[in-house]
Design an enzyme around this catalytic site. Structure first.
Site, mmCIF file in Angstrom:
data_model
loop_
_atom_site.group_PDB
_atom_site.id
_atom_site.type_symbol
_atom_site.label_atom_id
_atom_site.label_comp_id
_atom_site.label_asym_id
_atom_site.label_seq_id
_atom_site.Cartn_x
_atom_site.Cartn_y
_atom_site.Cartn_z
ATOM 1 N N LYS A 1 26.677 -8.866 -54.123
ATOM 2 C CA LYS A 1 27.217 -9.307 -55.409
ATOM 3 C C LYS A 1 26.280 -10.283 -56.105
ATOM 4 C CE LYS A 1 30.146 -12.803 -55.738
ATOM 5 N NZ LYS A 1 30.016 -13.773 -56.838
ATOM 6 N N ASN A 2 25.849 -11.309 -55.397
ATOM 7 C CA ASN A 2 25.042 -12.346 -56.026
ATOM 8 C C ASN A 2 23.675 -11.825 -56.466
ATOM 9 O OD1 ASN A 2 27.070 -14.231 -55.748
ATOM 10 N ND2 ASN A 2 26.289 -15.074 -53.834
ATOM 11 N N ARG B 1 28.890 -28.076 -60.670
ATOM 12 C CA ARG B 1 27.785 -27.129 -60.781
ATOM 13 C C ARG B 1 27.218 -27.083 -62.196
ATOM 14 N NH1 ARG B 1 29.248 -21.613 -57.839
ATOM 15 N NH2 ARG B 1 31.135 -21.657 -59.109
ATOM 16 N N CYS C 1 34.528 -20.073 -60.015
ATOM 17 C CA CYS C 1 35.347 -20.750 -59.016
ATOM 18 C C CYS C 1 35.349 -22.261 -59.232
ATOM 19 C CB CYS C 1 34.817 -20.455 -57.610
ATOM 20 S SG CYS C 1 35.090 -18.770 -57.060
ATOM 21 N N ARG D 1 36.727 -10.448 -56.856
ATOM 22 C CA ARG D 1 35.458 -10.763 -57.497
ATOM 23 C C ARG D 1 34.283 -10.548 -56.557
ATOM 24 N NH1 ARG D 1 35.041 -16.208 -58.456
ATOM 25 N NH2 ARG D 1 33.040 -15.642 -59.367
ATOM 26 N N ASP E 1 28.361 -20.474 -48.884
ATOM 27 C CA ASP E 1 29.317 -19.385 -49.082
ATOM 28 C C ASP E 1 29.934 -18.880 -47.777
ATOM 29 O OD1 ASP E 1 29.152 -19.406 -51.805
ATOM 30 O OD2 ASP E 1 27.928 -17.599 -51.991
#
Length: 429
Positions: free
Chosen positions: A22-23, A130, A125, A408, A316
């Site tokens: 995903k990232n 961030r 999230c 997600r 993560d």
């Protein structure tokens, strides 16, 4: 609103195919804005965030040819072709950006090619502030003028376009490195990025950009040298396996005292996680197209972890590790050094009987023989899958609410786990 219901206590045994990362995909997709030629990505995961990014890129003028709706286990031939002949609109609106923090990655490509971008400040999230200030300072180092107005980032390149420069990040930033890297490919002259993030997703992006005609050296190190080019061309690139999904299912085998063969993945992508898992007493062995995690007939030992930028233990994976340690033999200390609010899953684990005490940026976890099923609520993406792991190990029924977070980042998680013996189902709300 959907929820996931799990009847715990079932040992996992079987094979799970890992999806594309995903990232990595969310950083690769905006690269289509850098060129008027098509970019084709393979091994594309089917996720809510991917759909959101497709919608955003469509607003900017990208045409989309998606052939990744296949439901079979082998995801490697799923294709997504993005073709941005012209930039139709340089605004990334709040309604899309608020859903997904990675939307800010259109900023660098839009400024580099179009000379202007208007991007809403991002959401995603709720695991910490961030801030995007490092992204903005990187673009300023390339000559961009930045203004914050009405919740939007207004960025303009100088006359003649961005110019090469030296970018020194004061701390490691994955998104900042990605934005700077994409912008620098079309900047005039040489750009040097120091203290660049080294995550595999950065390497994947740089490799793809080079396939498009960029000139990037130092890939995989913390110093990147980019010689700007006037234009980029068409390319096809295979997205790397999702190391966080891989690690999550590795821990699922351990927490259920089961055995899983994880395929279409690479153990080298998450060496720190697997080393800690082996230290806890769980077997990890190479196997065809991946590796096998075997936690049968053994209780993991408590093992301390501290999250760090790659190649350290990934933030993560912190929540998932905490779920495993809640069932381990002995105590462990988990220290979160990346995001300040990433212990929001602790109260939910406590509802299931976990013994966890927070002291500043660290959590002391005292393992228990068993957890108990309960009604719990997901607060972010990784917290949601942490609760899935805890539910798999708990006695009784666990119901996880607000699972839209899960959608997600994890493709067909219920089907993958149910195929290996989990009693798990999605209840439509």
């Amino acid at each position: 609103m959907d929820c996931i219901r799990i009847e715990g206590g079932h040992r996992l045994d079987g094979t799970i195919f890992i999806s594309g990362a995903k990232n990595a995909a969310l950083a690769l997709m905006p690269a289509c804005l850098l060129s008027d030629r098509p970019l084709t990505l393979t091994n594309v995961p089917r996720l809510a965030d991917i759909a959101s990014m497709i919608s955003l890129l469509g607003l900017h003028g990208a045409s989309v040819d998606a052939a990744f709706d296949k439901g079979d286990a082998d995801t490697t031939d799923r294709r997504l072709t993005l073709h941005t002949r012209t930039i139709a609109d340089a605004t990334a609106p709040y309604d899309i950006v608020r859903k997904m923090r990675a939307s800010v990655l259109v900023l660098g490509p839009l400024v580099a090619r179009h000379g202007h971008a208007r991007v809403s400040l991002p959401g995603g999230c709720a695991i910490g502030t961030r801030p995007v200030d490092l992204h903005l300072k990187a673009l300023e180092a390339l000559g961009a003028e930045i203004i914050l107005d009405g919740g939007y980032i207004e960025a303009r390149a100088p006359s003649g376009g961005l110019r090469g420069g030296t970018i020194v990040f004061p701390c490691v930033t994955v998104g900042g490195t990605e934005n700077a890297l994409m912008a620098a490919t079309l900047a005039r002259g040489e750009t040097v990025i120091e203290n660049a993030a080294r995550e595999p997703e950065i390497t994947d992006l740089a490799t793809c950009l080079n396939a498009m005609g960029a000139r990037i050296e130092g890939i995989g190190t913390n110093t990147l040298h980019i010689q700007g080019v006037s234009s980029l061309t068409a390319a096809t690139h295979a997205i790397l396996p999702d190391r966080i999904e891989t690690g999550t299912y590795a821990l699922a085998a351990a927490i259920t005292r089961g055995r899983l063969h994880l395929k279409q993945t690479d153990a080298d992508l998450l060496r720190a996680v697997l080393e800690h898992l082996e230290e806890a007493g769980v077997s990890v062995t190479p196997a065809d197209d991946g590796f096998i995690v075997d936690g049968r007939d053994r209780t993991p030992r408590g093992v301390d972890v501290m999250t760090k930028p790659y190649p350290g233990f990934p933030t993560d994976m912190q929540a998932q590790w905490m779920a495993l340690m809640a069932t381990a033999d002995g105590a462990s200390m988990i220290t979160e050094s990346i995001f300040e609010n990433r212990f929001m899953h602790v109260p939910e684990l406590a509802r299931m009987g976990a013994d966890i005490n927070i002291h500043g940026g660290s959590a002391i976890v005292r393992g228990r023989a068993r957890l108990s099923g309960a009604q719990v609520m997901a607060t972010d993406l990784r917290a949601s899958v942490c609760l899935v792991l805890a539910g798999l190990a708990a006695e009784g029924t666990t119901t996880i609410n607000r699972v839209y977070h899960l959608d997600r980042g994890y493709e067909t998680v219920e089907a993958k786990l149910a195929g290996c013996g989990a009693a798990i189902e999605r209840v439509r709300g």
